[in-house]
Design a protein around this motif. Structure first.
Motif, short mmCIF file in Angstrom:
data_model
loop_
_atom_site.label_atom_id
_atom_site.label_comp_id
_atom_site.label_asym_id
_atom_site.label_seq_id
_atom_site.Cartn_x
_atom_site.Cartn_y
_atom_site.Cartn_z
N ALA A 189 -44.35 10.47 5.81
CA ALA A 189 -44.80 9.09 5.58
C ALA A 189 -46.29 8.94 5.86
O ALA A 189 -46.98 8.19 5.16
N ALA A 190 -46.83 9.66 6.82
CA ALA A 190 -48.25 9.56 7.15
C ALA A 190 -49.14 10.06 6.02
O ALA A 190 -50.33 9.75 5.98
N GLU A 191 -48.59 10.83 5.09
CA GLU A 191 -49.36 11.37 3.96
C GLU A 191 -49.40 10.42 2.76
O GLU A 191 -50.05 10.73 1.77
N ILE A 192 -48.72 9.30 2.83
CA ILE A 192 -48.68 8.37 1.69
C ILE A 192 -50.00 7.61 1.64
O ILE A 192 -50.35 6.91 2.58
N THR A 193 -50.72 7.78 0.55
CA THR A 193 -52.02 7.14 0.36
C THR A 193 -51.97 6.22 -0.86
O THR A 193 -51.03 6.29 -1.66
N ALA A 194 -53.00 5.42 -1.02
CA ALA A 194 -53.11 4.57 -2.21
C ALA A 194 -53.16 5.43 -3.46
O ALA A 194 -52.54 5.10 -4.48
N ASP A 195 -53.87 6.56 -3.40
CA ASP A 195 -53.94 7.46 -4.55
C ASP A 195 -52.56 8.03 -4.89
O ASP A 195 -52.20 8.14 -6.06
N ALA A 196 -51.79 8.39 -3.87
CA ALA A 196 -50.45 8.92 -4.11
C ALA A 196 -49.57 7.88 -4.80
O ALA A 196 -48.80 8.20 -5.71
N GLN A 231 -37.87 3.89 9.40
CA GLN A 231 -38.78 3.11 8.57
C GLN A 231 -40.20 3.26 9.11
O GLN A 231 -40.44 3.16 10.31
N HIS A 232 -41.13 3.54 8.20
CA HIS A 232 -42.55 3.57 8.52
C HIS A 232 -43.23 2.62 7.56
O HIS A 232 -43.24 2.86 6.35
N LEU A 233 -43.76 1.53 8.08
CA LEU A 233 -44.44 0.56 7.22
C LEU A 233 -45.75 1.15 6.72
O LEU A 233 -46.43 1.87 7.45
N LEU A 234 -46.09 0.84 5.50
CA LEU A 234 -47.33 1.36 4.91
C LEU A 234 -48.45 0.36 5.16
O LEU A 234 -48.26 -0.84 5.05
N PRO A 235 -49.65 0.85 5.47
CA PRO A 235 -50.78 -0.03 5.73
C PRO A 235 -51.14 -0.87 4.49
O PRO A 235 -50.93 -0.43 3.35
N ALA A 236 -51.71 -2.03 4.72
CA ALA A 236 -52.06 -2.95 3.64
C ALA A 236 -53.00 -2.31 2.62
O ALA A 236 -52.83 -2.51 1.41
N HIS A 237 -53.96 -1.52 3.06
CA HIS A 237 -54.90 -0.91 2.12
C HIS A 237 -54.23 0.14 1.22
O HIS A 237 -54.71 0.43 0.14
#
Length: 149
Positions: free
Chosen positions: A49-56, A98-104
């Motif tokens: 989950a920590a690897e999920i980026t906007a680009d991904a 569950q890992h919430l994703l950051p707003a950005h």
């Protein structure tokens, strides 16, 4: 845990999940995957989950391939286009918790009108199956639950 006793082979259905695997249409996957109700099951290069980026997420939804909207500035948008076949909602299964994703990270999808929800993989699998059975344009990305020592 088995989810579906019967599945429509024409639609991608999560049929089971457990420690270290996700089963779609009775085929087991031990790696992260993403898919829509129709089409192939894709390997997702994100491992945690920590690897999920906007680009991904842009790649996942096809936003990187969309043609920019030259008139978007009229609505205060940044010009990013949305593909015609874009999902209504993206569901992210983040593993056993569950890992919430950051707003950005989720902002590019929200800006073009694609909803996004992050939840445990179990909840994501159940939610996807419900939305898929309702005929919704949904895309799901699932990280398998990792065994705990």
């Amino acid at each position: 845990m088995q989810l579906q006793s019967e599945s429509n082979p024409a639609l991608n259905t999560v049929t089971a999940y457990g420690e270290g695997y996700i089963e779609i249409n009775r085929v087991s996957y031990a790696h992260p995957v993403y898919f829509a109700p129709e089409g192939e099951i894709h390997t997702w290069q994100v491992q945690a989950a920590a690897e999920i980026t906007a680009d991904a997420l842009r790649t996942l939804t096809g936003l990187n391939d969309a043609r920019p909207d030259p008139m978007a500035f009229l609505n205060g948008a940044d010009g990013a286009g949305k593909p015609d076949d874009a999902p209504e909602v993206v569901i992210i299964g983040t593993g056993g918790r569950q890992h919430l994703l950051p707003a950005h990270v989720i902002a590019p999808l929200l800006r073009v009108g694609i909803g996004i929800e992050a939840m445990s993989t179990e909840a994501a699998a159940r939610t996807y199956n419900i939305l898929m059975s309702e005929g919704r344009r949904v895309l799901v990305a699932l990280l398998p639950n990792q065994e705990t020592a």
